[in-house]
Write a protein that holds these residues in place. Sequence first.
Motif, PDB file in Angstrom:
ATOM      1  N   LEU A 151      87.127  26.045 -21.196  1.00 40.25           N
ATOM      2  CA  LEU A 151      87.103  25.272 -19.956  1.00 40.25           C
ATOM      3  C   LEU A 151      88.529  25.062 -19.460  1.00 40.25           C
ATOM      4  O   LEU A 151      89.431  24.761 -20.251  1.00 40.25           O
ATOM      5  N   TRP A 152      88.723  25.211 -18.166  1.00 40.13           N
ATOM      6  CA  TRP A 152      90.013  24.877 -17.549  1.00 40.13           C
ATOM      7  C   TRP A 152      89.839  23.581 -16.780  1.00 40.13           C
ATOM      8  O   TRP A 152      89.037  23.510 -15.857  1.00 40.13           O
ATOM      9  N   HIS A 153      90.583  22.541 -17.169  1.00 42.76           N
ATOM     10  CA  HIS A 153      90.549  21.280 -16.436  1.00 42.76           C
ATOM     11  C   HIS A 153      91.747  21.244 -15.493  1.00 42.76           C
ATOM     12  O   HIS A 153      92.890  21.081 -15.913  1.00 42.76           O
ATOM     13  N   SER A 154      91.457  21.406 -14.213  1.00 43.38           N
ATOM     14  CA  SER A 154      92.494  21.379 -13.184  1.00 43.38           C
ATOM     15  C   SER A 154      92.674  19.941 -12.713  1.00 43.38           C
ATOM     16  O   SER A 154      91.773  19.367 -12.102  1.00 43.38           O
ATOM     17  N   HIS A 155      93.820  19.361 -12.989  1.00 42.94           N
ATOM     18  CA  HIS A 155      94.040  17.945 -12.688  1.00 42.94           C
ATOM     19  C   HIS A 155      94.701  17.705 -11.335  1.00 42.94           C
ATOM     20  O   HIS A 155      95.004  16.561 -11.003  1.00 42.94           O
ATOM     21  N   ARG A 156      94.936  18.763 -10.570  1.00 46.34           N
ATOM     22  CA  ARG A 156      95.642  18.573  -9.302  1.00 46.34           C
ATOM     23  C   ARG A 156      94.841  19.152  -8.140  1.00 46.34           C
ATOM     24  O   ARG A 156      93.901  19.914  -8.331  1.00 46.34           O
ATOM     25  N   ASP A 157      95.258  18.761  -6.951  1.00 52.02           N
ATOM     26  CA  ASP A 157      94.634  19.229  -5.721  1.00 52.02           C
ATOM     27  C   ASP A 157      95.336  20.516  -5.296  1.00 52.02           C
ATOM     28  O   ASP A 157      96.463  20.485  -4.800  1.00 52.02           O
ATOM     29  N   VAL A 180      86.856  22.426 -14.575  1.00 56.09           N
ATOM     30  CA  VAL A 180      86.574  21.000 -14.438  1.00 56.09           C
ATOM     31  C   VAL A 180      87.597  20.405 -13.479  1.00 56.09           C
ATOM     32  O   VAL A 180      88.790  20.728 -13.547  1.00 56.09           O
ATOM     33  N   TYR A 181      87.130  19.522 -12.589  1.00 60.37           N
ATOM     34  CA  TYR A 181      88.000  18.917 -11.586  1.00 60.37           C
ATOM     35  C   TYR A 181      87.866  17.402 -11.641  1.00 60.37           C
ATOM     36  O   TYR A 181      86.803  16.867 -11.965  1.00 60.37           O
ATOM     37  N   ASP A 182      88.947  16.722 -11.285  1.00 62.84           N
ATOM     38  CA  ASP A 182      88.927  15.261 -11.302  1.00 62.84           C
ATOM     39  C   ASP A 182      88.081  14.692 -10.172  1.00 62.84           C
ATOM     40  O   ASP A 182      87.420  13.670 -10.346  1.00 62.84           O
ATOM     41  N   TYR A 183      88.144  15.331  -9.012  1.00 65.06           N
ATOM     42  CA  TYR A 183      87.426  14.838  -7.842  1.00 65.06           C
ATOM     43  C   TYR A 183      86.796  16.017  -7.108  1.00 65.06           C
ATOM     44  O   TYR A 183      87.390  17.096  -7.017  1.00 65.06           O
ATOM     45  N   LYS A 184      85.621  15.804  -6.552  1.00 68.98           N
ATOM     46  CA  LYS A 184      84.904  16.880  -5.874  1.00 68.98           C
ATOM     47  C   LYS A 184      85.698  17.511  -4.736  1.00 68.98           C
ATOM     48  O   LYS A 184      85.674  18.741  -4.565  1.00 68.98           O
TER      49      LYS A 184
END
Length: 423
Positions: A151-157, A180-184
Amino acid sequence: MFGSVATSTHSIDQYTQFVGDAAIESLRAAAAPLRGARVLYLSSPAASGAVRRLLQSSVPLLADLGLHIQWQQVRIAAEYVEMDRALRRALSGYAGGWHEHRESEWREFNQGNAQMFDEDFDIVVVHHSASVGLHAALTQLHGHSPPGVWLWHSHRDYRNAVPNAWSFIRQHADDFDASVYDYKPFIRDDAPTPRTFVVAPGVDPLSPSARPVSDEVRETILAQRGLNVNQPVIGQIVLSMRDDDPERVLDTFALVRQHRPDVQLVITNLVTDEPALAEKLNALRQRAQQLGGVLVLSEMDRVGNVELSALREEATVLIHEGYPRGISVELLEEMWQSRPIVSARSSVAEALLIEGRTALLADSTEEQASAIERLLRNPRTAARIGQAAHRHVARRHLITHYLANYLKVFQQMLKRRQRTSRR
């Protein structure tokens, strides 16, 4: 491997006081099928404070729930530091720093880390964008894809990423099973991977930066910093000066002072990890000194988590001119501490704040000054907004919610992998 990052030893039962017995039992039930699963969280030594806080809180709790979880940091040799920074900036929309030479360095960086990757895991979560090439590097090294769910968790926009940098990273992120993203709103139309998930960040109410501070400790801290506890305080708590104009808050402060000469301003938690940012800090300090009534604290002033919490609690109003282009645990902590917030509009603000209920949104310095003055004149309105913000976080954005959402992702992806392997 790379060596595990030390974390505290929290028990999930300690959070019953915040969410109740039923929520804790639900977490245990969700974790039961995952007991014994080997999970790796992989991040960068240069990860943001927000990412580090999330991992510091979630890793020991997932371990307490029965997962065999490790948190490790990739090795970034000195010759790759600028590459890592250039990629981070390019993906955040800053042009000019990403080119073919950086791409070559990126490949070498991932190949070097692949040489040290000598364990198998059921789930690997990569919290570092430059390391999305690790999957391909391992495949090239061993002649087959690495085992487990990746899984890649992308924490930025990354919606405004420099096109060539995004295209380069996207094709390698597509090797992963899901992102995975912090916000839709952060999910681009051309997002990589077959599946995407949203796992919003969560506040750890037991962390030093979110816990209440005693009156005695708070008064001592404020006295040491030269703040007058009998006068109102505007606070701006940010992580970087890279994504906004740091002097705009001084413009807003100057306007407020025309009507409220007794108000004070605290700007803290400034990160100056580049020469250009250090120059901005010096300019900010000089102008703050000219205005008077302004306290500027950077990372060099060693503002600890307890002091950060004390400064937030003392603030009559908290203001946000802008955010780093991504995750903001700090904003959630402010909401948890029931602070009234005036914020400029941004992708993070629009994802977390409800206009008029949990914060006042205002873009221009004139609008922000007017909103701050309104809250200073109306303590009941300020208290109502702060309390609504606290309730919003309590319902949706505690660390227990973060864990519950991640456990769902783990279950779904492992079940899918098992079904695929049986075919």
